[in-house]
Enzyme design. Sequence first.
Site, short mmCIF file in Angstrom:
data_model
loop_
_atom_site.label_atom_id
_atom_site.label_comp_id
_atom_site.label_asym_id
_atom_site.label_seq_id
_atom_site.Cartn_x
_atom_site.Cartn_y
_atom_site.Cartn_z
N SER A 523 0.16 -4.10 5.22
CA SER A 523 0.61 -3.25 4.13
C SER A 523 1.63 -2.23 4.64
O SER A 523 1.57 -1.79 5.79
CB SER A 523 -0.61 -2.53 3.54
OG SER A 523 -0.23 -1.41 2.80
N GLY A 524 2.53 -1.82 3.72
CA GLY A 524 3.45 -0.74 4.04
C GLY A 524 2.81 0.62 3.93
O GLY A 524 3.46 1.63 4.23
N ASP A 525 1.55 0.67 3.48
CA ASP A 525 0.84 1.95 3.35
C ASP A 525 -0.62 1.69 3.68
O ASP A 525 -0.91 1.01 4.65
CB ASP A 525 1.07 2.51 1.94
CG ASP A 525 0.83 4.02 1.84
OD1 ASP A 525 0.14 4.57 2.71
OD2 ASP A 525 1.34 4.63 0.89
N ASP A 526 -1.55 2.18 2.87
CA ASP A 526 -2.97 2.00 3.14
C ASP A 526 -3.38 0.54 2.96
O ASP A 526 -2.89 -0.15 2.05
CB ASP A 526 -3.81 2.85 2.19
CG ASP A 526 -3.46 4.33 2.28
OD1 ASP A 526 -3.11 4.79 3.39
OD2 ASP A 526 -3.54 5.02 1.25
#
Length: 636
Positions: A523-526
């Site tokens: 993922s690009g975040d969480d």
Amino acid sequence: MFSTMVSFFNVVYFVQVIGVISLVLTLGSLNVKVAECRVASGPGNIEYPAINCRKHSAVLTDFGGVGDGKTSNTKAFQSAISKLSQYASDGGSQLVVPPGKWLTGPFNLTSHFTLFLHKDAVLLASQDESEWTQIPVLPSYGRGNDAPDRRSISLIFGTNLTDVVITGQNGTIDGQGSYWWDKLHKNELKVTRPVLIEIMYSDQIQISHLTLVNSPNWFVHPIYSSNIIIQWLTILAPVKSPNTDGIDPDSCTNVRIEDCYIVSGDDCIAVKSGLDEYGIKVGKPTQHLIIRRLKCRVASGPGNIEYPAINCRKHSAVLTDFGGVGDGKTSNTKAFQSAISKLSQYASDGGSQLVVPPGKWLTGPFNLTSHFTLFLHKDAVLLASQVESEWPQLPVLPSYGRGRDAPGGRFSSLIFGTNLTDVVITGQNGTIDGQGSYWWDKFHKNQLTLTRPYMIEIMYSDQIQISNLTLVNSPSWFVHPIYSSNIIIQGLTILAPVDSPNTDGIDPDSCTNTRIEDCFIVSGDDCISAKSGWDEYGIKFGRPTQDVIAKNVTYSAKLEGISNDPFTGICVSNVTIQVSEQKKKLQWNCTNVAGVASNVTPVSCPLLPEKGKFDCPFPNDKLPIENVQLKTCSSV
């Protein structure tokens, strides 16, 4: 649907896709004891179970039968049964069909009689229409199913009988139905097609240990009869064979169906009581049934695919039935919307599933319905539209108070649902591609006036399963159940570029009883973020996320506070995270936090030191979501 005046106990209509059925009703009148009977076969005898054994026996060849697959044996069967009928009052009789291929037209049975098929015997139904006697329509139907007037007699027929057994060593009866199916499709039928086996106005019937294939119409149809045992049948119909119901007890009393395997072009089992006003007028309901240890599938496409789900569905459709085009260019938004709108009518009638077949299916957002399954074939790819006008606008979420990308509203998610019950989104690891680059580019250029869409969002709903899919390139968060309960998320592969903005993997938000397991997330975040709204809006809304289970985890936790202003007062107790064999070396990564831990596995980070045995105010009993058992369903 043939459902007039059905009166029975907890018996379900088996239409379209059925899983394994196990339903037992204890009815004294059906506790029938079977005898072990014998058939002379060459050098020895064959034993078989039956409600009654017979004193007299004959073989079809005694009456001129020829098992070459070409010679008609209609007269041989008729002569044999006529001769044997004289023994009805003298211990009964049995007719043995020996090895061979026995071409025959219809024949009538007699009382106190057994028809026994050797394991290498094949009955072939004649395709010479002149051999099929025409009989009146059934009084509880009022007209024929295929044509208004008369009907063809069944291949094996009996009326006003007592004590009839049709059995064998799994010998075969082949209805050679293609002749009749072709006439139906060409609208050439003047009478209703024959049923394979039909017994009327009779008592004490056993049909067992046979393979039945290619019926012209329904396979087994006991009607206006009682005390019926149907067991150990293998019933097979090809793809799209019309109306080839497996077993249809009709206006019958005391019926036991068990240990059967059915692949049908229509209903596997349909419990009937005539048709519409005609059935009401006859007034004979079907009642007192036992159905157990039954495996049923509907033939649909080149094969059947089994998949685990919280619930299976009674009705099924394919996206192409609604004009879907899987070329990767044609918009299928209307096809999805039309399909789900149509299938929603079955929410109270066993639910429905929509199958997305192989292809690339471009679509804008669509809303789900209750008691519904969306199933993606392994070679199906859903492509999210990049035409912004296809994306409806929604109000901001009440626990967020404003949009995350812009202060106003937000775009609907690609797959959306609200106020639903019993929803499954699953497949054979088929793919949903959010084509997020369009939205990421607008985000980076500050061109968004509304918050970007999520890939899947289910709101204010209960009993949700999202499983066995590959999700890629979401415009924003991937999976966002919110204000919902009893959620299973498993077997997902979620992939987004490292620098894609806010592409959280799975975000249960103000949810209760959530199970997340066996997922792989880049993922690009969480990867997973358990949420309860945003800041003061979430506090005011007052609905926390609670009772979450995570299993088969590679990386236990990452806790990040704010530099020079750490999060404090964190308490973690009685937590066991089931890590996978491919676990990462560092399981807890903590910065700018402070607190304590107790009884945590794997051991928490040094910023949350163990402080002996104590309980934080969190639930530590087994959660209800852990006890959910998935059924085995079937799809194209």
